[in-house]
Design a protein around this motif. Structure first.
Motif, mmCIF file in Angstrom:
data_model
loop_
_atom_site.group_PDB
_atom_site.id
_atom_site.type_symbol
_atom_site.label_atom_id
_atom_site.label_comp_id
_atom_site.label_asym_id
_atom_site.label_seq_id
_atom_site.Cartn_x
_atom_site.Cartn_y
_atom_site.Cartn_z
ATOM 1 N N ALA A 56 30.587 17.765 36.327
ATOM 2 C CA ALA A 56 31.734 16.843 36.242
ATOM 3 C C ALA A 56 33.052 17.620 36.248
ATOM 4 N N VAL A 57 33.063 18.766 35.587
ATOM 5 C CA VAL A 57 34.264 19.610 35.568
ATOM 6 C C VAL A 57 34.564 20.115 36.981
ATOM 7 N N ALA A 58 33.542 20.538 37.712
ATOM 8 C CA ALA A 58 33.737 21.003 39.089
ATOM 9 C C ALA A 58 34.292 19.874 39.958
ATOM 10 N N GLU A 59 33.763 18.668 39.790
ATOM 11 C CA GLU A 59 34.279 17.517 40.543
ATOM 12 C C GLU A 59 35.731 17.221 40.173
ATOM 13 N N HIS A 60 36.033 17.301 38.882
ATOM 14 C CA HIS A 60 37.407 17.094 38.405
ATOM 15 C C HIS A 60 38.342 18.127 39.041
ATOM 16 N N TYR A 61 37.944 19.384 39.031
ATOM 17 C CA TYR A 61 38.739 20.461 39.630
ATOM 18 C C TYR A 61 39.002 20.163 41.107
ATOM 19 N N PHE A 62 37.961 19.793 41.822
ATOM 20 C CA PHE A 62 38.097 19.519 43.249
ATOM 21 C C PHE A 62 39.061 18.347 43.484
ATOM 22 N N GLN A 63 38.877 17.280 42.728
ATOM 23 C CA GLN A 63 39.725 16.091 42.906
ATOM 24 C C GLN A 63 41.178 16.363 42.530
ATOM 25 N N GLN A 64 41.396 17.165 41.508
ATOM 26 C CA GLN A 64 42.753 17.412 41.028
ATOM 27 C C GLN A 64 43.463 18.541 41.774
ATOM 28 N N HIS A 126 27.749 20.332 47.411
ATOM 29 C CA HIS A 126 28.384 19.119 47.947
ATOM 30 C C HIS A 126 29.910 19.299 48.012
ATOM 31 N N LEU A 127 30.503 19.824 46.961
ATOM 32 C CA LEU A 127 31.955 20.033 46.940
ATOM 33 C C LEU A 127 32.374 21.087 47.960
ATOM 34 N N TYR A 128 31.554 22.109 48.143
ATOM 35 C CA TYR A 128 31.817 23.125 49.155
ATOM 36 C C TYR A 128 31.872 22.472 50.546
ATOM 37 N N ASP A 129 30.903 21.606 50.822
ATOM 38 C CA ASP A 129 30.884 20.904 52.108
ATOM 39 C C ASP A 129 32.137 20.045 52.292
ATOM 40 N N GLN A 130 32.563 19.364 51.231
ATOM 41 C CA GLN A 130 33.779 18.555 51.302
ATOM 42 C C GLN A 130 35.007 19.431 51.565
ATOM 43 N N TRP A 131 35.045 20.564 50.890
ATOM 44 C CA TRP A 131 36.167 21.492 51.041
ATOM 45 C C TRP A 131 36.237 21.981 52.485
ATOM 46 N N LEU A 132 35.087 22.376 53.026
ATOM 47 C CA LEU A 132 35.068 22.830 54.415
ATOM 48 C C LEU A 132 35.487 21.715 55.369
ATOM 49 N N SER A 133 35.116 20.505 55.057
ATOM 50 C CA SER A 133 35.503 19.366 55.887
ATOM 51 C C SER A 133 37.019 19.202 55.908
ATOM 52 N N LEU A 134 37.662 19.356 54.752
ATOM 53 C CA LEU A 134 39.128 19.265 54.693
ATOM 54 C C LEU A 134 39.779 20.363 55.522
ATOM 55 N N LEU A 135 39.278 21.591 55.369
ATOM 56 C CA LEU A 135 39.825 22.711 56.127
ATOM 57 C C LEU A 135 39.565 22.544 57.620
ATOM 58 N N SER A 136 38.364 22.088 57.967
ATOM 59 C CA SER A 136 38.009 21.891 59.377
ATOM 60 C C SER A 136 38.916 20.866 60.041
#
Length: 194
Positions: A56-64, A126-136
């Motif tokens: 949950a903390v990792a998701e919070h970090y990603f979202q924020q 999952h968050l890594y994949d989302q991050w790469l999607s944003l960068l891509s």
């Protein structure tokens, strides 16, 4: 946001700080409870385990911290690139604002957490994949507008940028040089441009 969601978010914000400063293994439930000022039962009302809490903390970090640095498809690549680099530079300022550099929470968790933590491992992937999607998306826009080299797929270049970000954040935990971190991100993008 209802009171329960707000409480959960505030606990995650404390967890982000603690994990960033001390690491996953060194942070026990008692330290979290002491910092947040809640009883153990309240913690377990929100999170089934420390591993679920870390996810949950990792998701919070990603979202924020990461998701807000997404592209706006209605503006040019150059405007998006500038906004993205400014967002990362602000994040660097924040991560290096205390006495100790904190580095990227997601990268730190990825280094520390093994396959023995399946919930956290799955969340980080999952968050890594989302991050790469944003960068891509940004890189693909740059390729379409003729600013980014097109001989490599956008996803490959996104992976290079992400690896550069994580390597820079790890290096800066040893040798604190905020300006070098900012330069590394700019230089990585410059290597991708035509």
């Amino acid at each position: 946001m209802n009171k329960s969601a707000a409480s959960r978010q505030s606990i995650c914000a404390v967890g982000e700080k603690l994990f960033a400063l001390h690491g996953y293994s060194a942070v026990g439930i008692k330290l979290i409870l002491d910092q947040v000022g809640i009883p153990k039962g309240s913690f377990y009302h929100y999170f089934a385990s420390k591993e679920v809490f870390a996810a949950a903390v990792a998701e919070h970090y990603f979202q924020q911290r990461i998701q807000p640095i997404a592209i706006d498809p209605s503006v040019s690549f150059k405007a998006n690139l500038s906004a993205m680099l400014n967002g990362y530079h602000q994040l660097i300022d924040e991560l290096f604002s205390g006495n100790e550099p904190r580095g990227c929470l997601m990268g730190n968790l990825m280094v520390e957490v093994s396959s023995q933590s399946p919930v956290l491992n799955q969340t980080l992937n999952h968050l890594y994949d989302q991050w790469l999607s944003l960068l891509s998306a940004l890189i693909q826009q740059g390729q379409q507008q003729g600013h980014i080299r097109a001989d490599l797929p956008a996803l490959t270049l996104a992976s290079v940028f992400w690896s550069n970000w994580q390597g820079t954040m790890l290096r800066c935990q040893i040798k604190v040089d905020k300006m070098a971190a900012k330069r590394a991100l700019v230089q990585c993008m410059q290597m991708m441009t035509r």
